[in-house]
Design a protein around this motif. Structure first.
Motif, mmCIF file in Angstrom:
data_model
loop_
_atom_site.group_PDB
_atom_site.id
_atom_site.type_symbol
_atom_site.label_atom_id
_atom_site.label_comp_id
_atom_site.label_asym_id
_atom_site.label_seq_id
_atom_site.Cartn_x
_atom_site.Cartn_y
_atom_site.Cartn_z
ATOM 1 N N THR A 96 0.830 -1.207 0.000
ATOM 2 C CA THR A 96 0.000 0.000 0.000
ATOM 3 C C THR A 96 0.862 1.255 0.000
ATOM 4 N N LEU A 97 1.932 1.252 0.772
ATOM 5 C CA LEU A 97 2.851 2.397 0.770
ATOM 6 C C LEU A 97 3.522 2.551 -0.593
ATOM 7 N N ALA A 98 3.869 1.426 -1.217
ATOM 8 C CA ALA A 98 4.449 1.490 -2.560
ATOM 9 C C ALA A 98 3.435 2.046 -3.555
ATOM 10 N N TYR A 99 2.191 1.632 -3.421
ATOM 11 C CA TYR A 99 1.114 2.143 -4.285
ATOM 12 C C TYR A 99 0.942 3.647 -4.101
ATOM 13 N N LEU A 100 0.995 4.100 -2.857
ATOM 14 C CA LEU A 100 0.913 5.538 -2.588
ATOM 15 C C LEU A 100 2.064 6.279 -3.261
ATOM 16 N N ALA A 101 3.271 5.738 -3.155
ATOM 17 C CA ALA A 101 4.429 6.381 -3.781
ATOM 18 C C ALA A 101 4.259 6.455 -5.297
ATOM 19 N N VAL A 102 3.681 5.419 -5.892
ATOM 20 C CA VAL A 102 3.431 5.417 -7.335
ATOM 21 C C VAL A 102 2.432 6.507 -7.705
ATOM 22 N N LEU A 103 1.354 6.604 -6.948
ATOM 23 C CA LEU A 103 0.352 7.638 -7.223
ATOM 24 C C LEU A 103 0.951 9.037 -7.098
ATOM 25 N N VAL A 104 1.732 9.255 -6.050
ATOM 26 C CA VAL A 104 2.361 10.562 -5.866
ATOM 27 C C VAL A 104 3.350 10.840 -6.998
ATOM 28 N N SER A 105 4.051 9.812 -7.451
ATOM 29 C CA SER A 105 4.972 9.974 -8.572
ATOM 30 C C SER A 105 4.233 10.452 -9.822
ATOM 31 N N ILE A 106 3.075 9.865 -10.088
ATOM 32 C CA ILE A 106 2.276 10.285 -11.243
ATOM 33 C C ILE A 106 1.814 11.729 -11.073
ATOM 34 N N VAL A 107 1.346 12.059 -9.874
ATOM 35 C CA VAL A 107 0.844 13.409 -9.614
ATOM 36 C C VAL A 107 1.963 14.439 -9.747
ATOM 37 N N VAL A 108 3.113 14.170 -9.154
ATOM 38 C CA VAL A 108 4.245 15.096 -9.245
ATOM 39 C C VAL A 108 4.695 15.245 -10.697
ATOM 40 N N SER A 109 4.688 14.151 -11.434
ATOM 41 C CA SER A 109 5.103 14.193 -12.836
ATOM 42 C C SER A 109 4.172 15.073 -13.661
ATOM 43 N N VAL A 110 2.867 14.886 -13.479
ATOM 44 C CA VAL A 110 1.905 15.710 -14.219
ATOM 45 C C VAL A 110 2.025 17.168 -13.803
ATOM 46 N N SER A 111 2.232 17.412 -12.514
ATOM 47 C CA SER A 111 2.390 18.783 -12.038
ATOM 48 C C SER A 111 3.622 19.444 -12.647
ATOM 49 N N ALA A 112 4.680 18.665 -12.857
ATOM 50 C CA ALA A 112 5.895 19.209 -13.462
ATOM 51 C C ALA A 112 5.709 19.489 -14.948
ATOM 52 N N LEU A 113 4.848 18.710 -15.603
ATOM 53 C CA LEU A 113 4.662 18.850 -17.045
ATOM 54 C C LEU A 113 3.598 19.885 -17.408
ATOM 55 N N ALA A 114 2.643 20.104 -16.504
ATOM 56 C CA ALA A 114 1.511 20.979 -16.815
ATOM 57 C C ALA A 114 1.921 22.446 -16.804
ATOM 58 N N GLY A 115 1.259 23.219 -17.645
ATOM 59 C CA GLY A 115 1.527 24.649 -17.688
ATOM 60 C C GLY A 115 0.710 25.441 -16.695
ATOM 61 N N ARG A 116 -0.435 24.892 -16.288
ATOM 62 C CA ARG A 116 -1.307 25.575 -15.334
ATOM 63 C C ARG A 116 -1.826 24.570 -14.313
ATOM 64 N N ALA A 117 -2.160 25.065 -13.129
ATOM 65 C CA ALA A 117 -2.675 24.186 -12.081
ATOM 66 C C ALA A 117 -3.995 23.548 -12.499
ATOM 67 N N ALA A 118 -4.839 24.311 -13.193
ATOM 68 C CA ALA A 118 -6.124 23.765 -13.630
ATOM 69 C C ALA A 118 -5.920 22.612 -14.604
ATOM 70 N N THR A 119 -4.931 22.733 -15.470
ATOM 71 C CA THR A 119 -4.632 21.657 -16.415
ATOM 72 C C THR A 119 -4.196 20.398 -15.680
ATOM 73 N N ALA A 120 -3.341 20.574 -14.680
ATOM 74 C CA ALA A 120 -2.892 19.428 -13.891
ATOM 75 C C ALA A 120 -4.060 18.771 -13.170
ATOM 76 N N ALA A 121 -4.943 19.583 -12.583
ATOM 77 C CA ALA A 121 -6.071 19.045 -11.827
ATOM 78 C C ALA A 121 -7.010 18.241 -12.725
ATOM 79 N N VAL A 122 -7.353 18.802 -13.878
ATOM 80 C CA VAL A 122 -8.277 18.116 -14.788
ATOM 81 C C VAL A 122 -7.642 16.847 -15.345
ATOM 82 N N THR A 123 -6.379 16.935 -15.736
ATOM 83 C CA THR A 123 -5.682 15.767 -16.273
ATOM 84 C C THR A 123 -5.653 14.633 -15.261
ATOM 85 N N LEU A 124 -5.343 14.954 -14.027
ATOM 86 C CA LEU A 124 -5.236 13.927 -12.994
ATOM 87 C C LEU A 124 -6.603 13.375 -12.605
ATOM 88 N N PHE A 125 -7.592 14.251 -12.491
ATOM 89 C CA PHE A 125 -8.911 13.770 -12.081
ATOM 90 C C PHE A 125 -9.534 12.891 -13.160
#
Length: 296
Positions: A139-168
């Motif tokens: 479960t902790l490994a799964y959490l780390a994977v999810l956070v990795s995806i979120v951080v990656s999208v946040s680094a790639l996105a140009g706007r916070a709204a884009t990151a939020a919609v993409t992730l949701f």
């Protein structure tokens, strides 16, 4: 480890917010779901199943809600330029954010699961400690994977709204919430093979596709630990499917394949490989783009 101070500050900042504790409060309320079939099949280990059930639904929400602005928000505000003015590489920033957010979410989560565990022991008796520890680690490994995806999208996105919609839409709705229902239709479109989820064909590609989402891979591994059945669905659906004279749309290897005919790549441990890929590939792409990109 130049990223460690950044990770520590990220963790402290997250733990000082109300959001992470509100999600931790919701976790026991969502987790505690006694089930007669689960009790008959698992006995006291049903408490371990509670961990899987809650993690598969609430951890993606927590990772997205608490982490989608972690880099894109600082880029927009200009504070990222200050962070990178420190003796840190952009890779250090990604790693620090990843570790800090993961630990910041994990601490309240483990406290909440500890409460559920205590209630489970009192109500249903002592479960297997080795199975419990194994599920917690996955479960902790799964959490780390999810956070990795979120951080990656946040680094790639140009706007916070884009990151939020993409992730949701992409991570939560498509990959975590709807994937098990969509994968049979997708497999049928790709191969031309009709798929009835209530009577699925014994085709390895179908069952592999079913577990390619992060949540599906997590369920596959934890179901293997619980010994409920080889499936990407949560444990209670799997236990219902394997009951005599019961049919559901949960894809379970044990009921579809004859003994000795299951492809090796459908072994439950393969879910760890899928989780590793989800954790590393997006982060690698984000590192390459973030390392070469502008800060504005």
């Amino acid at each position: 480890m130049r990223w460690l101070p950044l990770a520590r500050e990220e963790c402290k900042a997250l733990l000082s917010t109300k959001g992470v504790w509100l999600l931790a409060l919701a976790l026991p309320l969502w987790t505690y779901r006694p089930d007669y079939t689960a009790w008959a099949e698992l006995g006291p280990d049903m408490t371990i199943g509670f961990v899987q059930y809650s993690a598969a639904f609430l951890l993606p929400i927590a990772a997205i809600a608490l982490g989608y602005q972690t880099i894109v928000g600082e880029r927009t505000s200009g504070s990222l330029q200050f962070v990178l003015g420190l003796p840190l590489t952009r890779g250090d920033v990604l790693l620090g954010k990843l570790v800090g957010l993961t630990v910041g979410i994990a601490i309240p989560m483990l406290l909440a699961l500890g409460l559920v565990t205590l209630v489970g022991v009192v109500r249903f008796g002592l479960f297997s400690p080795l199975r419990y520890l194994a599920v917690i680690l996955v479960t902790l490994a799964y959490l780390a994977v999810l956070v990795s995806i979120v951080v990656s999208v946040s680094a790639l996105a140009g706007r916070a709204a884009t990151a939020a919609v993409t992730l949701f839409v992409g991570l939560f709705l498509l990959l975590e919430f709807l994937w098990q229902m969509l994968s049979p239709m997708l497999y049928s479109r790709l191969t031309g093979t009709p798929v009835d989820p209530y009577d699925p064909p014994a085709e390895g590609g179908l069952f592999l596709l079913d577990r390619l989402s992060p949540g599906g891979a997590y369920n596959t591994v934890t179901n293997g630990i619980l010994d409920t059945g080889n499936s990407a669905w949560h444990y209670s659906s799997v236990l219902s499917e394997i009951q005599p004279n019961v049919s559901s749309n949960a894809l379970v290897v044990d009921t579809a394949f004859d003994p000795g005919t299951v492809p090796l790549y459908l072994h439950e441990a393969g879910g760890l490989v899928i989780l590793a890929a989800w954790g590393l590939v997006p982060l690698g792409i984000a590192y390459l783009r973030f390392d070469r990109g502008d800060l504005v």
